[in-house]
Write a protein that holds these residues in place. Sequence first.
Motif, PDB file in Angstrom:
ATOM      1  N   LEU A  38      -0.388   3.883  -2.263  1.00 52.91           N
ATOM      2  CA  LEU A  38      -0.211   2.704  -3.113  1.00 52.91           C
ATOM      3  C   LEU A  38      -0.030   1.437  -2.286  1.00 52.91           C
ATOM      4  O   LEU A  38      -0.578   0.391  -2.635  1.00 52.91           O
ATOM      5  CB  LEU A  38       0.968   2.908  -4.065  1.00 52.91           C
ATOM      6  CG  LEU A  38       0.692   3.902  -5.186  1.00 52.91           C
ATOM      7  CD1 LEU A  38       1.981   4.263  -5.908  1.00 52.91           C
ATOM      8  CD2 LEU A  38      -0.349   3.355  -6.157  1.00 52.91           C
ATOM      9  N   ASN A  39       0.731   1.510  -1.208  1.00 51.66           N
ATOM     10  CA  ASN A  39       0.890   0.325  -0.349  1.00 51.66           C
ATOM     11  C   ASN A  39      -0.441  -0.117   0.230  1.00 51.66           C
ATOM     12  O   ASN A  39      -0.761  -1.306   0.254  1.00 51.66           O
ATOM     13  CB  ASN A  39       1.903   0.603   0.767  1.00 51.66           C
ATOM     14  CG  ASN A  39       3.333   0.564   0.275  1.00 51.66           C
ATOM     15  OD1 ASN A  39       3.646  -0.074  -0.724  1.00 51.66           O
ATOM     16  ND2 ASN A  39       4.202   1.273   0.965  1.00 51.66           N
ATOM     17  N   VAL A  40      -1.227   0.838   0.696  1.00 52.81           N
ATOM     18  CA  VAL A  40      -2.542   0.502   1.238  1.00 52.81           C
ATOM     19  C   VAL A  40      -3.426  -0.081   0.138  1.00 52.81           C
ATOM     20  O   VAL A  40      -4.119  -1.078   0.344  1.00 52.81           O
ATOM     21  CB  VAL A  40      -3.198   1.735   1.894  1.00 52.81           C
ATOM     22  CG1 VAL A  40      -4.646   1.464   2.257  1.00 52.81           C
ATOM     23  CG2 VAL A  40      -2.417   2.168   3.122  1.00 52.81           C
ATOM     24  N   ALA A  41      -3.397   0.552  -1.041  1.00 55.65           N
ATOM     25  CA  ALA A  41      -4.240   0.087  -2.155  1.00 55.65           C
ATOM     26  C   ALA A  41      -3.866  -1.320  -2.593  1.00 55.65           C
ATOM     27  O   ALA A  41      -4.743  -2.156  -2.836  1.00 55.65           O
ATOM     28  CB  ALA A  41      -4.131   1.051  -3.334  1.00 55.65           C
ATOM     29  N   ILE A  42      -2.592  -1.585  -2.670  1.00 56.54           N
ATOM     30  CA  ILE A  42      -2.144  -2.921  -3.083  1.00 56.54           C
ATOM     31  C   ILE A  42      -2.567  -3.963  -2.057  1.00 56.54           C
ATOM     32  O   ILE A  42      -3.081  -5.031  -2.407  1.00 56.54           O
ATOM     33  CB  ILE A  42      -0.618  -2.937  -3.318  1.00 56.54           C
ATOM     34  CG1 ILE A  42      -0.298  -2.126  -4.577  1.00 56.54           C
ATOM     35  CG2 ILE A  42      -0.088  -4.359  -3.429  1.00 56.54           C
ATOM     36  CD1 ILE A  42       1.171  -1.778  -4.736  1.00 56.54           C
ATOM     37  N   SER A  43      -2.369  -3.663  -0.781  1.00 53.23           N
ATOM     38  CA  SER A  43      -2.800  -4.596   0.268  1.00 53.23           C
ATOM     39  C   SER A  43      -4.308  -4.798   0.223  1.00 53.23           C
ATOM     40  O   SER A  43      -4.799  -5.923   0.332  1.00 53.23           O
ATOM     41  CB  SER A  43      -2.411  -4.062   1.650  1.00 53.23           C
ATOM     42  OG  SER A  43      -1.029  -4.013   1.770  1.00 53.23           O
ATOM     43  N   TYR A  44      -5.028  -3.699   0.069  1.00 60.35           N
ATOM     44  CA  TYR A  44      -6.488  -3.753   0.004  1.00 60.35           C
ATOM     45  C   TYR A  44      -6.930  -4.584  -1.202  1.00 60.35           C
ATOM     46  O   TYR A  44      -7.812  -5.431  -1.104  1.00 60.35           O
ATOM     47  CB  TYR A  44      -7.041  -2.334  -0.095  1.00 60.35           C
ATOM     48  CG  TYR A  44      -8.534  -2.238  -0.025  1.00 60.35           C
ATOM     49  CD1 TYR A  44      -9.185  -2.157   1.196  1.00 60.35           C
ATOM     50  CD2 TYR A  44      -9.317  -2.214  -1.182  1.00 60.35           C
ATOM     51  CE1 TYR A  44     -10.562  -2.053   1.277  1.00 60.35           C
ATOM     52  CE2 TYR A  44     -10.685  -2.113  -1.114  1.00 60.35           C
ATOM     53  CZ  TYR A  44     -11.308  -2.036   0.110  1.00 60.35           C
ATOM     54  OH  TYR A  44     -12.664  -1.933   0.189  1.00 60.35           O
ATOM     55  N   TYR A  45      -6.292  -4.356  -2.341  1.00 61.85           N
ATOM     56  CA  TYR A  45      -6.614  -5.078  -3.569  1.00 61.85           C
ATOM     57  C   TYR A  45      -6.376  -6.573  -3.388  1.00 61.85           C
ATOM     58  O   TYR A  45      -7.195  -7.402  -3.771  1.00 61.85           O
ATOM     59  CB  TYR A  45      -5.781  -4.531  -4.719  1.00 61.85           C
ATOM     60  CG  TYR A  45      -6.029  -5.215  -6.028  1.00 61.85           C
ATOM     61  CD1 TYR A  45      -5.149  -6.170  -6.520  1.00 61.85           C
ATOM     62  CD2 TYR A  45      -7.164  -4.931  -6.784  1.00 61.85           C
ATOM     63  CE1 TYR A  45      -5.370  -6.806  -7.717  1.00 61.85           C
ATOM     64  CE2 TYR A  45      -7.396  -5.572  -7.981  1.00 61.85           C
ATOM     65  CZ  TYR A  45      -6.502  -6.505  -8.444  1.00 61.85           C
ATOM     66  OH  TYR A  45      -6.735  -7.140  -9.631  1.00 61.85           O
ATOM     67  N   ARG A  46      -5.265  -6.923  -2.787  1.00 63.97           N
ATOM     68  CA  ARG A  46      -4.963  -8.342  -2.568  1.00 63.97           C
ATOM     69  C   ARG A  46      -5.988  -8.999  -1.660  1.00 63.97           C
ATOM     70  O   ARG A  46      -6.416 -10.116  -1.908  1.00 63.97           O
ATOM     71  CB  ARG A  46      -3.572  -8.501  -1.975  1.00 63.97           C
ATOM     72  CG  ARG A  46      -2.477  -8.281  -2.975  1.00 63.97           C
ATOM     73  CD  ARG A  46      -1.116  -8.438  -2.345  1.00 63.97           C
ATOM     74  NE  ARG A  46      -0.075  -8.151  -3.327  1.00 63.97           N
ATOM     75  CZ  ARG A  46       1.122  -7.694  -3.031  1.00 63.97           C
ATOM     76  NH1 ARG A  46       1.455  -7.476  -1.769  1.00 63.97           N
ATOM     77  NH2 ARG A  46       1.983  -7.454  -3.974  1.00 63.97           N
ATOM     78  N   LYS A  47      -6.373  -8.302  -0.596  1.00 62.59           N
ATOM     79  CA  LYS A  47      -7.359  -8.856   0.346  1.00 62.59           C
ATOM     80  C   LYS A  47      -8.715  -9.036  -0.309  1.00 62.59           C
ATOM     81  O   LYS A  47      -9.415  -9.994  -0.030  1.00 62.59           O
ATOM     82  CB  LYS A  47      -7.522  -7.944   1.565  1.00 62.59           C
ATOM     83  CG  LYS A  47      -6.425  -8.069   2.581  1.00 62.59           C
ATOM     84  CD  LYS A  47      -6.807  -7.381   3.866  1.00 62.59           C
ATOM     85  CE  LYS A  47      -6.565  -5.891   3.756  1.00 62.59           C
ATOM     86  NZ  LYS A  47      -6.746  -5.163   5.003  1.00 62.59           N
ATOM     87  N   ASN A  48      -9.064  -8.102  -1.176  1.00 61.01           N
ATOM     88  CA  ASN A  48     -10.415  -8.110  -1.743  1.00 61.01           C
ATOM     89  C   ASN A  48     -10.508  -8.744  -3.127  1.00 61.01           C
ATOM     90  O   ASN A  48     -11.599  -8.914  -3.639  1.00 61.01           O
ATOM     91  CB  ASN A  48     -10.974  -6.688  -1.794  1.00 61.01           C
ATOM     92  CG  ASN A  48     -11.251  -6.170  -0.411  1.00 61.01           C
ATOM     93  OD1 ASN A  48     -11.916  -6.824   0.376  1.00 61.01           O
ATOM     94  ND2 ASN A  48     -10.708  -5.017  -0.100  1.00 61.01           N
TER      95      ASN A  48
ATOM     96  N   GLN B 191     -10.735   5.568   2.956  1.00 58.17           N
ATOM     97  CA  GLN B 191     -10.749   5.607   4.415  1.00 58.17           C
ATOM     98  C   GLN B 191      -9.531   4.880   4.986  1.00 58.17           C
ATOM     99  O   GLN B 191      -8.892   5.361   5.930  1.00 58.17           O
ATOM    100  CB  GLN B 191     -12.041   4.996   4.938  1.00 58.17           C
ATOM    101  CG  GLN B 191     -12.212   5.139   6.416  1.00 58.17           C
ATOM    102  CD  GLN B 191     -13.570   4.640   6.885  1.00 58.17           C
ATOM    103  OE1 GLN B 191     -14.223   3.841   6.228  1.00 58.17           O
ATOM    104  NE2 GLN B 191     -14.001   5.109   8.031  1.00 58.17           N
ATOM    105  N   GLU B 192      -9.203   3.725   4.423  1.00 63.99           N
ATOM    106  CA  GLU B 192      -8.020   2.982   4.878  1.00 63.99           C
ATOM    107  C   GLU B 192      -6.745   3.799   4.664  1.00 63.99           C
ATOM    108  O   GLU B 192      -5.849   3.808   5.512  1.00 63.99           O
ATOM    109  CB  GLU B 192      -7.909   1.639   4.136  1.00 63.99           C
ATOM    110  CG  GLU B 192      -8.955   0.631   4.514  1.00 63.99           C
ATOM    111  CD  GLU B 192      -8.778   0.115   5.929  1.00 63.99           C
ATOM    112  OE1 GLU B 192      -9.798  -0.183   6.561  1.00 63.99           O
ATOM    113  OE2 GLU B 192      -7.636   0.029   6.414  1.00 63.99           O
ATOM    114  N   MET B 193      -6.665   4.473   3.514  1.00 68.75           N
ATOM    115  CA  MET B 193      -5.498   5.317   3.239  1.00 68.75           C
ATOM    116  C   MET B 193      -5.384   6.434   4.274  1.00 68.75           C
ATOM    117  O   MET B 193      -4.290   6.715   4.781  1.00 68.75           O
ATOM    118  CB  MET B 193      -5.608   5.931   1.842  1.00 68.75           C
ATOM    119  CG  MET B 193      -5.429   4.982   0.712  1.00 68.75           C
ATOM    120  SD  MET B 193      -5.716   5.912  -0.814  1.00 68.75           S
ATOM    121  CE  MET B 193      -5.821   4.593  -1.992  1.00 68.75           C
ATOM    122  N   MET B 194      -6.507   7.067   4.564  1.00 66.50           N
ATOM    123  CA  MET B 194      -6.502   8.170   5.524  1.00 66.50           C
ATOM    124  C   MET B 194      -6.099   7.692   6.917  1.00 66.50           C
ATOM    125  O   MET B 194      -5.363   8.386   7.628  1.00 66.50           O
ATOM    126  CB  MET B 194      -7.854   8.865   5.531  1.00 66.50           C
ATOM    127  CG  MET B 194      -8.110   9.628   4.235  1.00 66.50           C
ATOM    128  SD  MET B 194      -9.737  10.347   4.132  1.00 66.50           S
ATOM    129  CE  MET B 194      -9.560  11.706   5.277  1.00 66.50           C
TER     130      MET B 194
END
Length: 168
Positions: free
Chosen positions: A68-78, A40-43
């Motif tokens: 990938l940018n969204v996933a990396i940011s999301y991964y770092r936050k979570n 959802q964040e990627m979309m």
Amino acid sequence: MNKQEQRHIFESIIEQHKGILFKVARTYCPDEADRQDLIQEMMIQIWQSVHKYNDQYKITTWLYRISLNVAISYYRKNSTRTKKFTDLNEQMMEIPVEDKSENEKQLNLLEQFISELKEIDKALMILYLEDKSHTEIAEILGMSISNVGTKVGRIKEKLKTRFAQLKS
């Protein structure tokens, strides 16, 4: 580009290349709920960036970059939250599990069987097991006292049958 054109382009991109989003999300999030949040964040990010797309780059390159940018940011936050949950789960696994007593097994089965009942029947059994009188149950559920007695009797028979089926 107007909103309708932007929407059409966005929907077309997602439909044709949704595999990219799923692949990236699967790599970064083993948990299904987190994966859905990440997609959802990627979309959202793709929607907000679709008007900036430069067609001198391949669409897949652009999508991977955003995903990938969204996933990396999301991964770092979570990652901190996930680490805490992982540590807790690992600690819980170290607790010795004793064999459940027969009564506890029977109670767990009863809870399972009750959870499978219709909504009104669940409510009846919860109140019955709380030692509420037929009069109290009738008042709470807006039924007649005789209807409560009949339904409780039928449900008890149904539960007895379920237990008997397990033993045979």
